[in-house]
Every structure is written in structure tokens, then in C-alpha cells.
Design an enzyme around this catalytic site. Sequence first.
Site, PDB file in Angstrom:
ATOM      1  N   LYS A  66       0.858  -1.187   0.000  1.00 53.99           N
ATOM      2  CA  LYS A  66       0.000   0.000   0.000  1.00 53.99           C
ATOM      3  C   LYS A  66       0.895   1.238   0.000  1.00 53.99           C
ATOM      4  O   LYS A  66       1.780   1.364   0.860  1.00 53.99           O
ATOM      5  CB  LYS A  66      -0.836  -0.046   1.281  1.00 53.99           C
TER       6      LYS A  66
HETATM    7  C1  E4P Z   1      -8.168   1.836   4.052  1.00 51.67           C
HETATM    8  O1  E4P Z   1      -7.517   0.933   3.595  1.00 51.67           O
HETATM    9  C2  E4P Z   1      -8.008   2.368   5.401  1.00 51.67           C
HETATM   10  O2  E4P Z   1      -7.389   1.391   6.191  1.00 51.67           O
HETATM   11  C3  E4P Z   1      -9.297   2.676   6.106  1.00 51.67           C
HETATM   12  O3  E4P Z   1     -10.424   2.287   5.372  1.00 51.67           O
HETATM   13  C4  E4P Z   1      -9.350   4.016   6.735  1.00 51.67           C
HETATM   14  O4  E4P Z   1     -10.575   4.172   7.401  1.00 51.67           O
HETATM   15  P1  E4P Z   1     -10.849   5.292   8.511  1.00 51.67           P
HETATM   16  O5  E4P Z   1     -11.163   6.560   7.818  1.00 51.67           O
HETATM   17  O6  E4P Z   1     -12.023   4.774   9.272  1.00 51.67           O
HETATM   18  O7  E4P Z   1      -9.600   5.392   9.337  1.00 51.67           O
END
Ligand code: E4P
Length: 218
Positions: free
Chosen positions: A85
Site C-alpha cells: 500500500k
Molecule cells: C483503508 O484501507 C483504510 O485502512 C481505512 O479504510 C481508513 O478508514 P478510517 O477513515 O475509518 O480510518
Amino acid sequence: MKIFLDTADLDEIRRAADANLIDGITTNPSLVAKVAGKRDPKEIYLEICEAVDGPVSLEVVGLDRDTMVSEGKKLAAIHENAVVKVPLTEDGLKACRALVSAGTPVNVTLCFSVSQALLAAKAGATFVSPFVGRIDDVSGEGMQLIHQIRQVYDNYGFDTQILAASIRHPMHVVESMLMGSDCCTIPPKVLWQLSKHPLTDRGLEAFLSDWEGLGAKI
Ligand code: E4P
């Protein structure tokens, strides 16, 4: 639509994997910080990859292209299901292209606009993660972004998969499906909320009470 669990909590991952309800996992540094304590995150990453049969997104923390590529190679070496990522920055896009060219799948994260999603696709991303909930948090329309990215990717035949992220409640999941998102990453609490309906509970209660009156066994 593929369902990923958005967590680094192994108990939650095993619970959902045992029910065969998930197709993969997404993590981020904040989610890892919640569960790691003094453990090496790489150990946790390996356990997650072994617990689930599907892509597991593991995030780099470097900011420049070369550091991201070097960290990405180490993360990819943890397990064959690892997806690297990277953030949707100029260097992240360059790192994406380099990693994908070397055969490593990449999830470009922190996407908040259609123009960003276009560049993620041009950089060869395997997945792009638009953050629906965080857009809603600042009075935007997160779901509209999913809709527009779908339209752009379909118009031009990009094969980058849309991974709806920052999901806050069941309707985000339902709307992601209706918008044609390829995947949705869901916090454990929301995954189990998807199964709930008060009429299911009420109906079951009535069935069991009527059956009890029969005094019979199956
Ligand atoms: C995406 O891969 C992130 O890990 C995640 O969805 C972030 O979500 P949040 O806005 O609830 O932290």
C-alpha cells in the site's frame, strides 16, 4: 464485490475468516498501532497473511519513491498474498509504477478525488482506495466519488480495482455495491452489522415460541 476486513486485529480476522465471509484484509499504520503493543509489525503481518486466503494490504511508511520501493519489496517478501500500500502522492505514484513493473501488486491509498484515481490507474495500481467516510466527515459526498471513479475507469477501460475504504456503516457497503465498486474494506463492527435486522430477530423469536408449544424435537 469482494469484501476485505479493515483491521490488524487477528481475533477479528479469524472470526470473519472462519465464517468464510472475507476475501482479504487491509491494514494501515494506525490499525497496526492499535494492536501491536511491543510486537514487531512484520510478525503480525505474517500471521494475518497466514490467516486469510486473499490479498493483504501492508502499507509503506517512507515518503520518497526509493524508500517506498525498498519498504515495498520487504513487505511483499513477507507473503505471496501481500499487496503493497502506497499513499497517493507523486512519489507514491512513482513507487507504484516501479513495484507493479517488478510484479508486486499495489494498493494506492488515501484517494480523495477522481483526478487522483485517474493517476493511480495510469501508474498501474492494482487497487485504488477512495476514503468514503473521511470525505463525508468534511461535508463531502464520499459515495459520489466512487460513482465518478467507476464511470471514468469504465469509459477508458482501466482495470485498476476500486476498493471503497473508510467505511463507517452498512449503507456505505450497500451503496458501494450499487455504485459498482469492485471491493469494499469494512471494519469488523460494520461487517457484523450487515447481518442484523430487527425483523429477523422478531421472526426468529416467534418461530421458536410457536415451536416450543409443540413440545417436539427435530
Ligand atoms: C483503508 O484501507 C483504510 O485502512 C481505512 O479504510 C481508513 O478508514 P478510517 O477513515 O475509518 O480510518
